[in-house]
Design a protein around this motif. Structure first.
Motif, PDB file in Angstrom:
ATOM      1  N   PHE A 123       0.836  -1.190   0.000  1.00 46.73           N
ATOM      2  CA  PHE A 123       0.000   0.000   0.000  1.00 46.73           C
ATOM      3  C   PHE A 123       0.879   1.251   0.000  1.00 46.73           C
ATOM      4  O   PHE A 123       1.863   1.333   0.741  1.00 46.73           O
ATOM      5  CB  PHE A 123      -0.915   0.020   1.224  1.00 46.73           C
ATOM      6  CG  PHE A 123      -2.087  -0.909   1.122  1.00 46.73           C
ATOM      7  CD1 PHE A 123      -3.108  -0.662   0.210  1.00 46.73           C
ATOM      8  CD2 PHE A 123      -2.190  -2.025   1.942  1.00 46.73           C
ATOM      9  CE1 PHE A 123      -4.198  -1.507   0.113  1.00 46.73           C
ATOM     10  CE2 PHE A 123      -3.283  -2.878   1.850  1.00 46.73           C
ATOM     11  CZ  PHE A 123      -4.289  -2.618   0.931  1.00 46.73           C
ATOM     12  N   GLU A 125      -0.889   4.191   0.312  1.00 50.13           N
ATOM     13  CA  GLU A 125      -1.784   5.033   1.102  1.00 50.13           C
ATOM     14  C   GLU A 125      -2.455   4.182   2.170  1.00 50.13           C
ATOM     15  O   GLU A 125      -3.335   3.389   1.824  1.00 50.13           O
ATOM     16  CB  GLU A 125      -2.834   5.693   0.212  1.00 50.13           C
ATOM     17  CG  GLU A 125      -2.270   6.589  -0.873  1.00 50.13           C
ATOM     18  CD  GLU A 125      -3.360   7.045  -1.849  1.00 50.13           C
ATOM     19  OE1 GLU A 125      -3.051   7.859  -2.715  1.00 50.13           O
ATOM     20  OE2 GLU A 125      -4.510   6.550  -1.760  1.00 50.13           O
ATOM     21  N   GLN A 145       1.079   0.350 -10.856  1.00 50.67           N
ATOM     22  CA  GLN A 145       0.306   0.866  -9.737  1.00 50.67           C
ATOM     23  C   GLN A 145      -1.168   0.828 -10.106  1.00 50.67           C
ATOM     24  O   GLN A 145      -1.522   0.856 -11.287  1.00 50.67           O
ATOM     25  CB  GLN A 145       0.697   2.313  -9.393  1.00 50.67           C
ATOM     26  CG  GLN A 145       2.058   2.479  -8.756  1.00 50.67           C
ATOM     27  CD  GLN A 145       2.288   3.895  -8.249  1.00 50.67           C
ATOM     28  OE1 GLN A 145       1.363   4.702  -8.141  1.00 50.67           O
ATOM     29  NE2 GLN A 145       3.541   4.200  -7.903  1.00 50.67           N
ATOM     30  N   GLN A 146      -2.025   0.747  -9.112  1.00 52.18           N
ATOM     31  CA  GLN A 146      -3.455   0.894  -9.332  1.00 52.18           C
ATOM     32  C   GLN A 146      -4.125   1.240  -8.009  1.00 52.18           C
ATOM     33  O   GLN A 146      -3.518   1.141  -6.939  1.00 52.18           O
ATOM     34  CB  GLN A 146      -4.063  -0.366  -9.946  1.00 52.18           C
ATOM     35  CG  GLN A 146      -4.084  -1.594  -9.066  1.00 52.18           C
ATOM     36  CD  GLN A 146      -4.790  -2.762  -9.756  1.00 52.18           C
ATOM     37  OE1 GLN A 146      -5.251  -2.671 -10.884  1.00 52.18           O
ATOM     38  NE2 GLN A 146      -4.877  -3.884  -9.073  1.00 52.18           N
ATOM     39  N   ARG A 147      -5.380   1.656  -8.100  1.00 54.51           N
ATOM     40  CA  ARG A 147      -6.161   1.943  -6.911  1.00 54.51           C
ATOM     41  C   ARG A 147      -6.987   0.719  -6.576  1.00 54.51           C
ATOM     42  O   ARG A 147      -7.578   0.083  -7.442  1.00 54.51           O
ATOM     43  CB  ARG A 147      -7.046   3.168  -7.111  1.00 54.51           C
ATOM     44  CG  ARG A 147      -6.252   4.435  -7.404  1.00 54.51           C
ATOM     45  CD  ARG A 147      -7.068   5.689  -7.195  1.00 54.51           C
ATOM     46  NE  ARG A 147      -7.274   5.970  -5.777  1.00 54.51           N
ATOM     47  CZ  ARG A 147      -6.370   6.566  -4.980  1.00 54.51           C
ATOM     48  NH1 ARG A 147      -5.203   6.936  -5.461  1.00 54.51           N
ATOM     49  NH2 ARG A 147      -6.642   6.800  -3.706  1.00 54.51           N
ATOM     50  N   LYS A 152     -13.142   4.325  -0.246  1.00 57.54           N
ATOM     51  CA  LYS A 152     -11.853   4.720   0.320  1.00 57.54           C
ATOM     52  C   LYS A 152     -10.722   3.992  -0.406  1.00 57.54           C
ATOM     53  O   LYS A 152      -9.841   3.378   0.214  1.00 57.54           O
ATOM     54  CB  LYS A 152     -11.807   4.435   1.825  1.00 57.54           C
ATOM     55  CG  LYS A 152     -12.818   5.230   2.636  1.00 57.54           C
ATOM     56  CD  LYS A 152     -12.667   4.972   4.124  1.00 57.54           C
ATOM     57  CE  LYS A 152     -13.676   5.788   4.930  1.00 57.54           C
ATOM     58  NZ  LYS A 152     -13.568   5.549   6.388  1.00 57.54           N
ATOM     59  N   ALA A 153     -10.767   4.039  -1.734  1.00 57.72           N
ATOM     60  CA  ALA A 153      -9.768   3.355  -2.549  1.00 57.72           C
ATOM     61  C   ALA A 153      -8.361   3.845  -2.203  1.00 57.72           C
ATOM     62  O   ALA A 153      -8.133   5.037  -1.977  1.00 57.72           O
ATOM     63  CB  ALA A 153     -10.060   3.591  -4.030  1.00 57.72           C
ATOM     64  N   ARG A 154      -7.428   2.899  -2.168  1.00 58.59           N
ATOM     65  CA  ARG A 154      -6.056   3.226  -1.809  1.00 58.59           C
ATOM     66  C   ARG A 154      -5.112   2.839  -2.947  1.00 58.59           C
ATOM     67  O   ARG A 154      -5.285   1.811  -3.594  1.00 58.59           O
ATOM     68  CB  ARG A 154      -5.652   2.498  -0.521  1.00 58.59           C
ATOM     69  CG  ARG A 154      -6.394   3.001   0.709  1.00 58.59           C
ATOM     70  CD  ARG A 154      -5.813   2.421   1.973  1.00 58.59           C
ATOM     71  NE  ARG A 154      -6.185   1.038   2.180  1.00 58.59           N
ATOM     72  CZ  ARG A 154      -5.686   0.253   3.134  1.00 58.59           C
ATOM     73  NH1 ARG A 154      -4.759   0.729   3.944  1.00 58.59           N
ATOM     74  NH2 ARG A 154      -6.090  -0.983   3.279  1.00 58.59           N
ATOM     75  N   GLN A 155      -4.112   3.663  -3.149  1.00 59.96           N
ATOM     76  CA  GLN A 155      -3.124   3.390  -4.184  1.00 59.96           C
ATOM     77  C   GLN A 155      -2.192   2.272  -3.715  1.00 59.96           C
ATOM     78  O   GLN A 155      -1.743   2.256  -2.561  1.00 59.96           O
ATOM     79  CB  GLN A 155      -2.308   4.648  -4.486  1.00 59.96           C
ATOM     80  CG  GLN A 155      -1.453   4.560  -5.731  1.00 59.96           C
ATOM     81  CD  GLN A 155      -2.246   4.767  -7.001  1.00 59.96           C
ATOM     82  OE1 GLN A 155      -3.443   5.063  -6.934  1.00 59.96           O
ATOM     83  NE2 GLN A 155      -1.615   4.607  -8.145  1.00 59.96           N
TER      84      GLN A 155
END
Length: 206
Positions: A123, A125, A145-147, A152-155
């Protein structure tokens, strides 16, 4: 301190579930059905046992499964063969004992005789520089990378590590009948699957 790294047993599942769900925001919570899916289908699911107590665990899956994690799906879309580390959890009381490195050495030994790539994510974030540094020093490189998550999506940073021993193993054994029949090379024994494909961790039933 007597340490054993061994395949998970059914009687370990309650302890594993409690350990997973006490790990904090860096580990996605599971329910009993989700953990049961891993018990039935994960290619690698081992626990660290110290003096009779479950001190940690690591779960990993090979390509070609019906696991719907967006990160597993991403790797499936980009690489034909891999072992994907879904999660590693170490109990607070046993952190800073080197168990993370022991698990990563063990899962690497499992993966490098089967596939060319070991994958995982971290993670960003919230960002944990210790975790990022750990993976960097262990040879992982960012490949995307992706969300992750609908709410509350996190990178996340998608990581991969080349396994140079695989080419030799493939040419020596895998292309000529398979791996030798040795206990340390055997696949884990899994119960017959009774559950449906795993929904994304955290997703609720309708």
């Amino acid at each position: 301190m007597a340490l054993a790294i061994r395949d998970v047993s059914e009687h370990d599942l309650d302890a594993v579930l409690a350990l997973n769900n006490a790990a904090g925001q860096s580990i996605i919570a599971l329910d009993a059905a989700q953990l049961r899916y891993f018990f039935e289908r994960a290619d690698y699911f081992r626990v660290a046992e110290i003096d009779g107590h479950i001190a940690g665990f690591l779960i990993a899956l090979r390509e070609g499964g019906d696991y719907h994690s967006p990160n597993y799906v991403w790797f499936s879309e980009h690489y034909p063969a891999f072992v994907y580390i879904d999660r590693i959890v170490i109990a607070n009381a046993y952190r800073r004992h080197g168990l993370g490195r022991i698990f990563y050495c063990d899962v690497t030994s499992y993966a490098e005789v089967r596939v060319p790539l070991l994958t995982c994510e971290v993670f960003l974030e919230p960002r944990d520089d210790v975790v990022v540094l750990f993976h960097g020093t262990y040879g992982f490189q960012e490949v995307g990378q992706q969300r992750m998550g609908s709410r509350k999506a996190r990178q996340v940073s998608l990581l991969a590590k080349d396994l140079p021993s695989y080419a030799y193993v493939r040419e020596t054994w895998l292309e000529h009948g398979g791996l030798p029949e040795l206990p340390w090379l055997a696949e884990r024994r899994r119960p017959a699957p009774a559950s449906s494909p795993l929904r994304q961790a955290g997703e609720r039933h309708a």
